[in-house]
Enzyme design. Structure first.
Site, mmCIF file in Angstrom:
data_model
loop_
_atom_site.group_PDB
_atom_site.id
_atom_site.type_symbol
_atom_site.label_atom_id
_atom_site.label_comp_id
_atom_site.label_asym_id
_atom_site.label_seq_id
_atom_site.Cartn_x
_atom_site.Cartn_y
_atom_site.Cartn_z
ATOM 1 N N MET A 90 0.841 -1.192 0.000
ATOM 2 C CA MET A 90 0.000 0.000 0.000
ATOM 3 C C MET A 90 0.879 1.246 0.000
ATOM 4 O O MET A 90 1.819 1.341 0.787
ATOM 5 C CB MET A 90 -0.902 0.040 1.241
ATOM 6 C CG MET A 90 -1.878 -1.101 1.370
ATOM 7 S SD MET A 90 -2.870 -0.922 2.889
ATOM 8 C CE MET A 90 -3.884 0.501 2.435
ATOM 9 N N GLU A 104 4.420 -8.138 2.725
ATOM 10 C CA GLU A 104 4.623 -9.075 3.829
ATOM 11 C C GLU A 104 4.115 -8.482 5.141
ATOM 12 O O GLU A 104 3.491 -9.177 5.955
ATOM 13 C CB GLU A 104 6.108 -9.435 3.949
ATOM 14 C CG GLU A 104 6.660 -10.196 2.753
ATOM 15 C CD GLU A 104 7.227 -9.280 1.669
ATOM 16 O OE1 GLU A 104 8.126 -9.730 0.940
ATOM 17 O OE2 GLU A 104 6.782 -8.113 1.546
#
EC number: 3.5.4.5
Length: 294
Positions: A90, A104
């Site tokens: 993001m 992750e």
């Protein structure tokens, strides 16, 4: 089905499409699969666990918000419970690059905020960067966490992070995803209590500065994020990012946020208020409040 999944879904095998269609139905698929759903998908598609995770990676990557880089990374965190949690990177235009959430981090914080107690493996479509390797080293799974990449044999985090520095070097015993409750009393309305509850879950052994964020959407749905510190400091994930990550993974947009609350201590060594308010305002949310933990 949320439009973001349509292209990736169309490229799946027919039997996997048939099994996934009812799960993905609706606009707000929670971007996670229960252990039972994982088992059903494996049996229907005739895939083992690793192959299924790779097959589903494009769906996870479709959740990415990459207005700056246009480089979508997807990850799937596989919990010890058997549940799987999607994640994707993001980026936030109008904020700073430091506010970015890596895929992750997205999948791991997703699992943590849903109550997962530990991770067995992380499947990701690109090699984890150094930032993410360090972030994963804060987990209670430690260096034994398995990392799966397309076209490569699985390896442990130990292989990707040799001579690692982590919480054990600082004599920290309680790790990320261990049960934590800092015991702050719940007060105020529902959204305020949600922010305090998130702060109670914080992993902050280095600064002792708990914080939590709660976001309320226009339809009444609430998403929360808890502060997650890291032994190397910079890979720390702020509480707002955790909440925005859950909101986005569940198919909501920033324009859906109608109110936000940050819970933190007024005299803490680290203060989240300025960065939290600035990022939310960059995303169009101006109804932002702060409650002080006591």
């Amino acid at each position: 089905m949320h439009p973001r999944f349509q292209t990736a879904f169309a490229q799946l095998a027919d039997n996997l499409q048939s099994a996934l269609a009812p799960i993905l139905a609706g606009h707000h698929f929670p971007a996670m699969l229960t252990a039972e759903q994982v088992s059903t998908l494996k049996n229907t598609a005739g895939l083992d666990e690793d192959a299924l995770a790779f097959a589903l990676l494009p769906l996870a990557a479709a959740c990415a918000r990459t207005d700056l880089s246009h480089f979508n990374v997807g990850a799937i965190a596989r919990g010890v419970s058997g549940n799987w949690y999607f994640g994707a990177n993001m980026e936030f235009l109008g904020a700073t690059m430091q506010q970015t959430v890596h895929a992750e981090q997205s999948a791991i914080s997703h699992a943590w905020l849903r109550g997962e107690k530990g991770l067995a493996a992380v499947t990701v479509n690109y090699t984890p960067c150094g930032h993410c390797r360090q972030f994963m080293n804060e987990l209670n799974s430690g260096l034994d966490l398995r990392i799966h990449l397309p076209g490569r044999a699985p390896h442990t985090l130990r292989d990707y992070l040799p001579d690692a520095f982590g919480p054990k070097d600082l004599e920290i015993k309680t790790l990320l995803m261990d049960e934590q409750d800092h015991g702050f009393t719940l007060t105020g309305d529902t959204l305020t209590q949600a922010a305090i509850t998130a702060a109670n879950k914080s992993h902050m052994p280095y600064s002792h500065s708990p914080s939590g964020v709660a976001l309320e959407c226009k339809d009444g749905r609430i998403f929360t994020g808890s502060y997650a510190e890291n032994a190397a400091f910079n890979p720390t994930l702020p509480p707002l990012q955790g909440a925005l990550n859950l909101l986005s993974l569940n198919g909501y947009d920033y324009a859906d946020i109608q109110r936000a609350i940050l819970a933190e201590k007024g005299d803490a060594a680290l203060i989240q208020w300025d960065a939290t308010a600035a990022t939310l305002k960059a995303l169009g949310c101006h109804n932002i409040d702060r409650v002080l933990l006591g």
